[in-house]
Design a protein around this motif. Structure first.
Motif, PDB file in Angstrom:
ATOM      1  N   SER A 273      -9.122  -6.586   4.551  1.00 45.02           N
ATOM      2  CA  SER A 273      -8.374  -5.372   4.883  1.00 45.02           C
ATOM      3  C   SER A 273      -7.248  -5.129   3.883  1.00 45.02           C
ATOM      4  O   SER A 273      -6.710  -6.073   3.297  1.00 45.02           O
ATOM      5  CB  SER A 273      -7.791  -5.481   6.295  1.00 45.02           C
ATOM      6  OG  SER A 273      -6.724  -6.417   6.322  1.00 45.02           O
ATOM      7  N   GLN A 274      -6.897  -3.874   3.732  1.00 44.65           N
ATOM      8  CA  GLN A 274      -5.780  -3.505   2.872  1.00 44.65           C
ATOM      9  C   GLN A 274      -4.481  -4.151   3.375  1.00 44.65           C
ATOM     10  O   GLN A 274      -3.656  -4.616   2.588  1.00 44.65           O
ATOM     11  CB  GLN A 274      -5.641  -1.984   2.843  1.00 44.65           C
ATOM     12  CG  GLN A 274      -4.524  -1.461   1.957  1.00 44.65           C
ATOM     13  CD  GLN A 274      -4.844  -1.558   0.471  1.00 44.65           C
ATOM     14  OE1 GLN A 274      -5.993  -1.736   0.091  1.00 44.65           O
ATOM     15  NE2 GLN A 274      -3.821  -1.466  -0.357  1.00 44.65           N
ATOM     16  N   LYS A 275      -4.338  -4.215   4.691  1.00 46.95           N
ATOM     17  CA  LYS A 275      -3.137  -4.793   5.294  1.00 46.95           C
ATOM     18  C   LYS A 275      -2.974  -6.262   4.892  1.00 46.95           C
ATOM     19  O   LYS A 275      -1.864  -6.713   4.575  1.00 46.95           O
ATOM     20  CB  LYS A 275      -3.224  -4.661   6.818  1.00 46.95           C
ATOM     21  CG  LYS A 275      -1.990  -5.167   7.554  1.00 46.95           C
ATOM     22  CD  LYS A 275      -2.155  -4.995   9.061  1.00 46.95           C
ATOM     23  CE  LYS A 275      -0.933  -5.547   9.800  1.00 46.95           C
ATOM     24  NZ  LYS A 275      -1.094  -5.442  11.282  1.00 46.95           N
ATOM     25  N   THR A 276      -4.089  -7.021   4.882  1.00 51.04           N
ATOM     26  CA  THR A 276      -4.032  -8.437   4.509  1.00 51.04           C
ATOM     27  C   THR A 276      -3.623  -8.595   3.050  1.00 51.04           C
ATOM     28  O   THR A 276      -2.812  -9.461   2.708  1.00 51.04           O
ATOM     29  CB  THR A 276      -5.400  -9.103   4.749  1.00 51.04           C
ATOM     30  OG1 THR A 276      -5.713  -9.037   6.140  1.00 51.04           O
ATOM     31  CG2 THR A 276      -5.388 -10.556   4.309  1.00 51.04           C
ATOM     32  N   GLU A 278      -1.852  -6.516   1.255  1.00 57.38           N
ATOM     33  CA  GLU A 278      -0.443  -6.149   1.110  1.00 57.38           C
ATOM     34  C   GLU A 278       0.465  -7.267   1.635  1.00 57.38           C
ATOM     35  O   GLU A 278       1.533  -7.542   1.061  1.00 57.38           O
ATOM     36  CB  GLU A 278      -0.173  -4.833   1.842  1.00 57.38           C
ATOM     37  CG  GLU A 278      -0.806  -3.634   1.131  1.00 57.38           C
ATOM     38  CD  GLU A 278      -0.707  -2.348   1.932  1.00 57.38           C
ATOM     39  OE1 GLU A 278      -0.223  -2.388   3.097  1.00 57.38           O
ATOM     40  OE2 GLU A 278      -1.121  -1.294   1.404  1.00 57.38           O
ATOM     41  N   ARG A 279       0.036  -7.922   2.709  1.00 60.37           N
ATOM     42  CA  ARG A 279       0.837  -9.037   3.233  1.00 60.37           C
ATOM     43  C   ARG A 279       0.840 -10.203   2.241  1.00 60.37           C
ATOM     44  O   ARG A 279       1.874 -10.845   2.032  1.00 60.37           O
ATOM     45  CB  ARG A 279       0.276  -9.492   4.595  1.00 60.37           C
ATOM     46  CG  ARG A 279       1.068 -10.625   5.232  1.00 60.37           C
ATOM     47  CD  ARG A 279       2.522 -10.260   5.451  1.00 60.37           C
ATOM     48  NE  ARG A 279       3.344 -11.399   5.869  1.00 60.37           N
ATOM     49  CZ  ARG A 279       4.539 -11.677   5.398  1.00 60.37           C
ATOM     50  NH1 ARG A 279       5.095 -10.902   4.447  1.00 60.37           N
ATOM     51  NH2 ARG A 279       5.209 -12.728   5.843  1.00 60.37           N
ATOM     52  N   ASP A 282       3.370  -9.488  -0.366  1.00 60.40           N
ATOM     53  CA  ASP A 282       4.732  -9.757   0.112  1.00 60.40           C
ATOM     54  C   ASP A 282       5.021 -11.262   0.118  1.00 60.40           C
ATOM     55  O   ASP A 282       6.119 -11.699  -0.246  1.00 60.40           O
ATOM     56  CB  ASP A 282       4.914  -9.190   1.521  1.00 60.40           C
ATOM     57  CG  ASP A 282       4.919  -7.664   1.547  1.00 60.40           C
ATOM     58  OD1 ASP A 282       5.171  -7.052   0.486  1.00 60.40           O
ATOM     59  OD2 ASP A 282       4.656  -7.100   2.622  1.00 60.40           O
TER      60      ASP A 282
END
Length: 293
Positions: A273-276, A278-279, A282
């Motif tokens: 996922s894109q969220k993973t 991006e995390r 970070d």
């Protein structure tokens, strides 16, 4: 007609062992290979007590690629790299994107085309490339072709880069130092279980190779992690990878966070996922890494 070592290129980095066996010192498997047998890579064979390379004259890929595709973002940016491969690998990753060429041979036949190192270098120059990349499969297992080509490439003003799983022995790192200019190493995960179950490999030697290249050589290094959902995407593991790069290599080593896409024996798995991703970015920043892609 019986097989003869004269048919093949004599291998590098091995020694004779008891009973016509040979000890291969190319990668960290350090295979003891009995007469008539191959090592884990299936492309190095003991013929009559001599270790030979079965894939030296079996080029299976040759393309002019952007250097960023390797991926190397801080090494000759904006240039193209003449990218070659011979069949074989010393890992068996179930998610390999180049499994059609890395996971062969499954039999005694190795398919590929014969190109001399000079022909490869000439093609690189004619294509306007600034470097030659040994990639797509694991360059360690076609080290003889890499070495002969790379030495000639250096004389012609070209750089040499590896895209590698990082399972090189200390002897292999010493062997490539005079002619290898850049390397991207896959740090696939940070648990031995991941390496054992999904790659049929081991983590610790990869970590040691990264430390050695960072601290003891002038080879430019970047690191890639393919983030596989449910396998190596926990915050704890991503933090362990980022911390290792920052502390054991350098905060200036670029970290490429790569998206998993269903391939080979993991074609049932969902993409990352894109969220993973991006995390993970970070987490890398929190660890102090300066260059994350």
């Amino acid at each position: 007609m019986p097989e003869s070592e004269d048919q093949y290129r004599r291998a590098v980095l091995w020694e004779s062992a008891e009973g016509d066996a040979v000890q291969c010192n190319l990668c960290m498997w350090r295979c003891r290979i009995d007469k008539g047998q191959t090592g884990r890579c299936r492309v190095r064979k003991n013929i009559g007590g001599t270790l030979v390379s079965l894939n030296y004259d079996k080029l299976c890929a040759a393309n002019s690629d952007p250097i960023e595709k390797k991926p190397l973002f801080h090494f000759q940016p904006g240039s193209t790299s003449f990218s070659i491969a011979a069949p074989g690998c010393n890992f068996q990753c179930v998610f390999c994107q180049n499994w059609q060429i890395s996971q062969i041979p499954q039999s005694d036949e190795i398919e590929g085309s014969y190109y001399t190192p000079k022909a490869i270098v000439d093609a690189a120059i004619q294509s306007g490339c600034s470097s030659i990349a040994y990639t797509y499969t694991e360059p360690t297992v076609f080290m003889e072709l890499c070495s002969d080509t790379a030495k000639l490439a250096k004389k012609m003003g070209l750089a040499n880069v590896f895209v590698s799983n990082g399972f090189l022995s200390p002897e292999a790192i010493d062997f490539v130092r005079p002619w290898l200019d850049g390397i991207n190493i896959d740090l696939k995960a940070f648990t031995e279980d991941f390496y054992k179950n999904l790659c049929k490999a081991r983590l610790e030697p990869v970590k040691e190779a990264i430390r050695t290249i960072a601290k003891e050589t002038d080879i430019w290094m970047e690191i890639t992690t393919l983030v596989v959902p449910g396998q190596n995407d926990s915050e704890q593991e991503l933090k362990a990878i980022a911390d290792f790069i920052a502390k054991e290599a350098s905060v200036n080593v670029p970290w490429h966070i790569s998206r998993f896409y269903p391939q080979y024996k993991m074609d049932h798995q969902s993409p990352t996922s894109q969220k993973t991703l991006e995390r993970a970015y970070d987490i890398g920043k929190e660890a102090g890494l300066r260059y994350i892609y």
